[in-house]
Write an enzyme that holds these catalytic residues in place. Structure first.
Site, PDB file in Angstrom:
ATOM      1  CE  LYS A   1      45.620  45.471  44.472  1.00 18.81           C
ATOM      2  NZ  LYS A   1      45.601  44.235  43.671  1.00 18.81           N
TER       3      LYS A   1
ATOM      4  CG  ASP B   1      49.124  40.254  46.185  1.00 17.30           C
ATOM      5  OD1 ASP B   1      49.662  39.462  45.379  1.00 17.30           O
ATOM      6  OD2 ASP B   1      48.155  40.968  45.880  1.00 17.30           O
ATOM      7  CG  ASN B   2      47.658  36.820  45.539  1.00 13.38           C
ATOM      8  OD1 ASN B   2      47.009  37.808  45.884  1.00 13.38           O
ATOM      9  ND2 ASN B   2      47.986  36.598  44.269  1.00 13.38           N
TER      10      ASN B   2
END
Length: 541
Positions: free
Chosen positions: A131, A331-332
């Protein structure tokens, strides 16, 4: 010797000297693995019951950090990963949408060089599978920003079984999947995206092995980001496992984190989110839906780990496993959004949870378990939104089964990789003056257990939410209230005791430093001035 000679012949063909050839042979390979929307506690090595043997093996043979910070949401996080810059300095202060200001333009600017651009200049093959999500315009896609090979999703998310648009907020969110600037498409239900990302990564490694250069692989899975869709054989592994509900599951994970040495049991836990109901208060039908969601979520994490295993097997097959640094992060934190049952309904949910016709997410109810023992969710600047597991592995260089506090950040990855690679970061690139790197190399922490010392605090701004971390102190405020809260993270990582009133001098000092950072990075202090007219409850983030 025969293999080395062949490698040298290839390098000579590329016009390299013997000295350059020897130098390139010694340069380590680098793999950065990023997963999407996975919580702090979702790996076995961070307390989970989910089957993640490959990543757990890397953790057991390498290093884990207790404190590693991201930017709390996808596009801003990826901007900092790729450039080593604060998200605003890189041009993605808000998201991948253009709000009309350079710090919020929604794509990477030219002054902020990508890992691929820098490492390619320093003799590396640059590969990416997965991604992107740091710019929708084709002029800023991976192959245009330094990657030799790319396969993956340009935007924020995709279905796992087809390339159809995603029904978000009553609109059609386009799914663009590319391979080296050519549109990629397979028949619906003939593939699973996590496998495609893993398979393309191993294909790229196979092809790259014939070149004779060191490589950088950016492996960015979209799993376990919603929609919750998984393969039946993976879901079957978890049937019945989540009948106990989130209350009991969280207790299991918290206890396992203590056993692993990741959590101090004397520290207070983050308070339960008020919107998360008691499992026993749900109806039978509600319990069936929610346990099915977690079975699928676990299956998605499981399949991601299986594909990490494919890459590790390929490294071993190519005899490159003893000279490769691997770093893994998320990523989070896990998300709060309920995309099928929230305020803005998804337009499609035409199959059982997990199938290609379904469009579900785990929501707060399971995500507060995924983020254990931390507070809040993706998009928030409390610890649960902005904390990631970090695993680092390099045989013979990183001591096995090491756990460090760390207190590191995304901006530290680029300096680390350049340090390890012996790569020079240019002052100018293609006639453009570059933004200087602001992070610290983690090589001392990774290889020698040295404490990471910073000259300045860490700063965040996301959608009007603000945070600063300096030493044990963390200052945080939530938009639109904008009231500073102060927490002693060393003793209260659950952020349960607001000490702002008792420490006005600390609040004043950190808030002034925050204003200086705002000015230096063109951050808009009042988010109301640039806030889009409508921020949907559902985002591909």
């Amino acid at each position: 010797m025969k293999k080395l000679s062949i490698a040298f012949m290839v390098l000579f063909t590329a016009g390299l000297s013997v000295q350059q050839a020897l130098a390139q042979q010694k340069k380590p390979n680098i793999i950065l693995i990023v997963v999407d929307d996975m919580g702090y506690a979702d790996l076995g090595s961070y307390g989970s019951e989910i089957h993640t043997p490959n990543l757990d093996k890397l953790a057991q043979q390498g290093l884990r950090l207790k404190e590693f910070y991201n930017n709390a949401i996808c596009a801003p996080t990826r901007a900092s990963i790729l450039t080593g810059q604060d998200q605003h300095k890189a041009g993605i202060g808000y998201f991948d949408q253009n709000l009309g200001l350079p710090a919020y333009q929604g794509y990477l600017n030219k002054e902020s060089l990508t890992l691929a651009e820098v490492l390619k200049q320093n003799g590396y093959s640059t590969l990416m599978s997965g991604k992107w999500h740091v710019g929708n315009d084709s002029t800023g896609w991976p192959n245009q920003r330094g990657f030799d090979r790319f396969f993956g999703i340009i935007g924020g998310a995709s279905n796992y079984f087809n390339t159809s648009y995603m029904p978000l907020g009553g609109a059609k969110y386009p799914v663009i999947i590319e391979e080296d600037n050519k549109r990629w498409h397979k028949p619906d239900d003939s593939y699973y995206m996590t496998d495609e990302i893993g398979d393309h990564a191993t294909k790229f490694l196979d092809e790259q092995s014939k070149i004779g250069k060191p490589f950088f692989l950016y492996l960015t899975f979209n799993a376990p980001h919603w929609p919750l869709q998984a393969l039946p054989e993976d879901i079957a592994k978890y049937k019945g496992r989540y009948n106990i509900g989130w209350d009991s599951l969280r207790k299991e994970r918290l206890a396992r984190q203590v056993q692993l040495g990741l959590r101090d049991p004397s520290q207070p836990l983050a308070l339960r989110d008020a919107e998360v109901p008691n499992w026993d208060n749900l109806t039978y039908d509600e319990q069936q839906l929610w346990k099915a969601k977690m079975e699928v979520y676990a299956a998605m994490v499981d399949r991601m780990d299986q594909n990490v295993g494919k890459v590790l097997d390929k490294l071993k097959e190519l005899k490159k496993d003893d000279n490769t640094l691997i770093v893994f992060i998320s990523d989070n934190g896990a998300p709060a959004e309920d995309v099928a049952h929230g305020k803005v309904h998804a337009a499609r949910n035409i199959g059982p949870v997990g199938t290609s016709g379904s469009f579900e997410s785990q929501g707060k109810n399971w995500s507060f378990v995924s983020n254990s023992p931390l507070r809040s969710f993706k998009g928030a600047l409390y610890e649960g939104g902005m904390s990631s597991p970090l695993i680092a592995w390099f045989p013979g260089k990183i001591k096995a089964n090491t756990i460090e506090r760390g207190t590191a950040h995304l901006v530290d990855l680029a300096p680390t990789f350049y340090d390890v690679a012996g790569a020079k970061y240019p002052a100018a690139y293609n006639g453009t003056k570059t933004n200087p790197l602001i992070g610290k190399s983690l090589s001392g922490l990774f290889f020698r257990g040295e404490e990471l010392n910073r000259d300045k605090p860490l700063f965040w701004e996301l959608w009007g939410n603000r945070a600063i971390r300096e030493g044990k102190w963390k200052l945080v405020s939530v938009f639109p209230v904008n009231q500073w809260e102060l927490y002693d993270i060393d003793n209260d990582r659950g952020e349960t005791n607001n000490l702002a009133a008792k420490n006005p001098d600390v609040v004043r000092k950190l808030s002034l430093e925050y204003l200086q950072w705002v000015n230096a990075n063109n951050v808009v202090l009042d988010f109301n001035l640039i806030k889009p007219k409508a921020i949907l409850d559902i985002k591909a983030n």
